[in-house]
Design a protein around this motif. Sequence first.
Motif, PDB file in Angstrom:
ATOM      1  N   TYR A  42       0.836  -1.191   0.000  1.00 59.98           N
ATOM      2  CA  TYR A  42       0.000   0.000   0.000  1.00 59.98           C
ATOM      3  C   TYR A  42       0.877   1.249   0.000  1.00 59.98           C
ATOM      4  O   TYR A  42       1.996   1.236   0.519  1.00 59.98           O
ATOM      5  CB  TYR A  42      -0.897   0.051   1.244  1.00 59.98           C
ATOM      6  N   GLN A  44       0.625   5.294   1.236  1.00 59.89           N
ATOM      7  CA  GLN A  44      -0.169   6.236   2.029  1.00 59.89           C
ATOM      8  C   GLN A  44       0.458   7.624   1.976  1.00 59.89           C
ATOM      9  O   GLN A  44       1.604   7.805   2.393  1.00 59.89           O
ATOM     10  CB  GLN A  44      -0.296   5.773   3.480  1.00 59.89           C
ATOM     11  N   GLN A  48      -4.291  10.879   4.069  1.00 57.53           N
ATOM     12  CA  GLN A  48      -5.104  10.002   3.227  1.00 57.53           C
ATOM     13  C   GLN A  48      -5.065   8.574   3.745  1.00 57.53           C
ATOM     14  O   GLN A  48      -4.119   8.188   4.457  1.00 57.53           O
ATOM     15  CB  GLN A  48      -4.589  10.027   1.785  1.00 57.53           C
ATOM     16  N   PRO A  49      -6.068   7.775   3.393  1.00 59.09           N
ATOM     17  CA  PRO A  49      -5.999   6.350   3.740  1.00 59.09           C
ATOM     18  C   PRO A  49      -4.991   5.651   2.841  1.00 59.09           C
ATOM     19  O   PRO A  49      -4.597   6.176   1.795  1.00 59.09           O
ATOM     20  CB  PRO A  49      -7.423   5.857   3.445  1.00 59.09           C
ATOM     21  N   PRO A  50      -4.556   4.470   3.238  1.00 59.99           N
ATOM     22  CA  PRO A  50      -3.682   3.688   2.361  1.00 59.99           C
ATOM     23  C   PRO A  50      -4.379   3.368   1.034  1.00 59.99           C
ATOM     24  O   PRO A  50      -5.598   3.208   0.984  1.00 59.99           O
ATOM     25  CB  PRO A  50      -3.433   2.410   3.172  1.00 59.99           C
ATOM     26  N   LEU A  52      -4.220   0.686  -2.199  1.00 56.86           N
ATOM     27  CA  LEU A  52      -3.705  -0.613  -2.631  1.00 56.86           C
ATOM     28  C   LEU A  52      -2.911  -0.463  -3.918  1.00 56.86           C
ATOM     29  O   LEU A  52      -3.411   0.097  -4.909  1.00 56.86           O
ATOM     30  CB  LEU A  52      -4.880  -1.575  -2.846  1.00 56.86           C
ATOM     31  N   PHE A  93       3.590   0.521   2.898  1.00 58.81           N
ATOM     32  CA  PHE A  93       3.393  -0.561   3.859  1.00 58.81           C
ATOM     33  C   PHE A  93       3.213  -1.882   3.110  1.00 58.81           C
ATOM     34  O   PHE A  93       2.534  -1.930   2.084  1.00 58.81           O
ATOM     35  CB  PHE A  93       2.124  -0.342   4.687  1.00 58.81           C
ATOM     36  N   GLN A  95       1.654  -5.834   3.748  1.00 59.09           N
ATOM     37  CA  GLN A  95       0.648  -6.481   4.592  1.00 59.09           C
ATOM     38  C   GLN A  95       0.569  -7.954   4.216  1.00 59.09           C
ATOM     39  O   GLN A  95       0.517  -8.297   3.048  1.00 59.09           O
ATOM     40  CB  GLN A  95      -0.736  -5.865   4.394  1.00 59.09           C
ATOM     41  N   TYR A  97      -1.808 -11.328   4.393  1.00 56.17           N
ATOM     42  CA  TYR A  97      -3.188 -11.774   4.626  1.00 56.17           C
ATOM     43  C   TYR A  97      -3.257 -13.293   4.572  1.00 56.17           C
ATOM     44  O   TYR A  97      -4.301 -13.879   4.280  1.00 56.17           O
ATOM     45  CB  TYR A  97      -4.157 -11.109   3.646  1.00 56.17           C
ATOM     46  N   THR A 100      -4.942 -14.681  10.001  1.00 61.34           N
ATOM     47  CA  THR A 100      -5.294 -13.625  10.952  1.00 61.34           C
ATOM     48  C   THR A 100      -4.522 -13.820  12.243  1.00 61.34           C
ATOM     49  O   THR A 100      -4.182 -14.960  12.589  1.00 61.34           O
ATOM     50  CB  THR A 100      -6.804 -13.633  11.262  1.00 61.34           C
ATOM     51  N   PRO A 101      -4.178 -12.747  12.955  1.00 62.20           N
ATOM     52  CA  PRO A 101      -4.474 -11.359  12.594  1.00 62.20           C
ATOM     53  C   PRO A 101      -3.615 -10.889  11.428  1.00 62.20           C
ATOM     54  O   PRO A 101      -2.407 -11.158  11.398  1.00 62.20           O
ATOM     55  CB  PRO A 101      -4.135 -10.587  13.865  1.00 62.20           C
ATOM     56  N   TYR A 102      -4.253 -10.230  10.447  1.00 57.75           N
ATOM     57  CA  TYR A 102      -3.485  -9.627   9.372  1.00 57.75           C
ATOM     58  C   TYR A 102      -2.513  -8.635  10.006  1.00 57.75           C
ATOM     59  O   TYR A 102      -2.858  -7.944  10.970  1.00 57.75           O
ATOM     60  CB  TYR A 102      -4.406  -8.869   8.415  1.00 57.75           C
ATOM     61  N   PHE A 104       0.807  -5.695   9.319  1.00 61.46           N
ATOM     62  CA  PHE A 104       1.459  -4.764   8.407  1.00 61.46           C
ATOM     63  C   PHE A 104       2.911  -4.543   8.817  1.00 61.46           C
ATOM     64  O   PHE A 104       3.259  -4.651  10.006  1.00 61.46           O
ATOM     65  CB  PHE A 104       0.747  -3.405   8.448  1.00 61.46           C
ATOM     66  N   GLN A 106       6.058  -1.882   9.383  1.00 63.74           N
ATOM     67  CA  GLN A 106       6.055  -0.623  10.129  1.00 63.74           C
ATOM     68  C   GLN A 106       6.016   0.602   9.216  1.00 63.74           C
ATOM     69  O   GLN A 106       5.803   1.719   9.678  1.00 63.74           O
ATOM     70  CB  GLN A 106       7.287  -0.547  11.062  1.00 63.74           C
TER      71      GLN A 106
END
Lengths: 113, 120
Positions: A42, A44, A48-50, A52, A93, A95, A97, A100-102, A104, A106
């Motif tokens: 991602y 960012q 703003q939001p990340p 994809l 970032f 991530q 998947y 779980t837990p997903y 990220f 740092q």
Amino acid sequence: DIVMTQSPDSLAVSLGERATIDCKSSQSVLYSSNNKNYLAWYQQKPGQPPKLLIYWASTRESGVPDRFRGSGSGTDFTLTISSLQAEDVAVYFCQQYYTTPYTFGQGTKLEIK
Amino acid sequence: QVQLQESGPGLVKSSETLSLTCTVSGGSISDYYWSWIRQPPGKGLEWIGYIFYSGSTNYNPSLQSRVTMSVDTSRNQFSLKLTSVTAADTAVYYCARHKTGSAWDFFDYWGQGTLVTASS
């Protein structure tokens, strides 16, 4: 939990030059039954939001410029920006998947040199 | 174009409950998984949990004892409740959609995020 570790924490690259960000997972995120790496990247920008960029480690999201390339498998992954543009200044970032837990990485702050 | 919008109080007193709602527009909440993710100011991203449109959930074990998620398909909304908040829960809270409709997935649509401050 799977720990995602990115390097470097920050990076300064000249316009038009290549930027490389690494991401390492504490265990493999390669699912053997479908041979897919459960790894996304991602971007960012401030306030703003990340966004994809890459999924399945190397598939570019629709609309993402082809200067962004994801590579790697298992536990070691790389995001490469082939020719840095001013609008690429952001935090990146990774991530996982796979489970779980997903989790990220740092984050890696990319700036213009 | 799918859009997500978080809503809820921006200030919550310590020990009280944080409540947020995510409203989905431009598409149906059905057939997708939906996650909550938070980001403390200047820090990284933490996945809180997901909910399926049917109501099934999966929470991060680090928060599981304090988290409840719910969904209202008639309103195209899903919600987050986090109890007993402390200053450590101060963060921008995002809602996001799982792209492929799978639980094990990445996030293609995100809300703009809402800053929640936990303060005494």
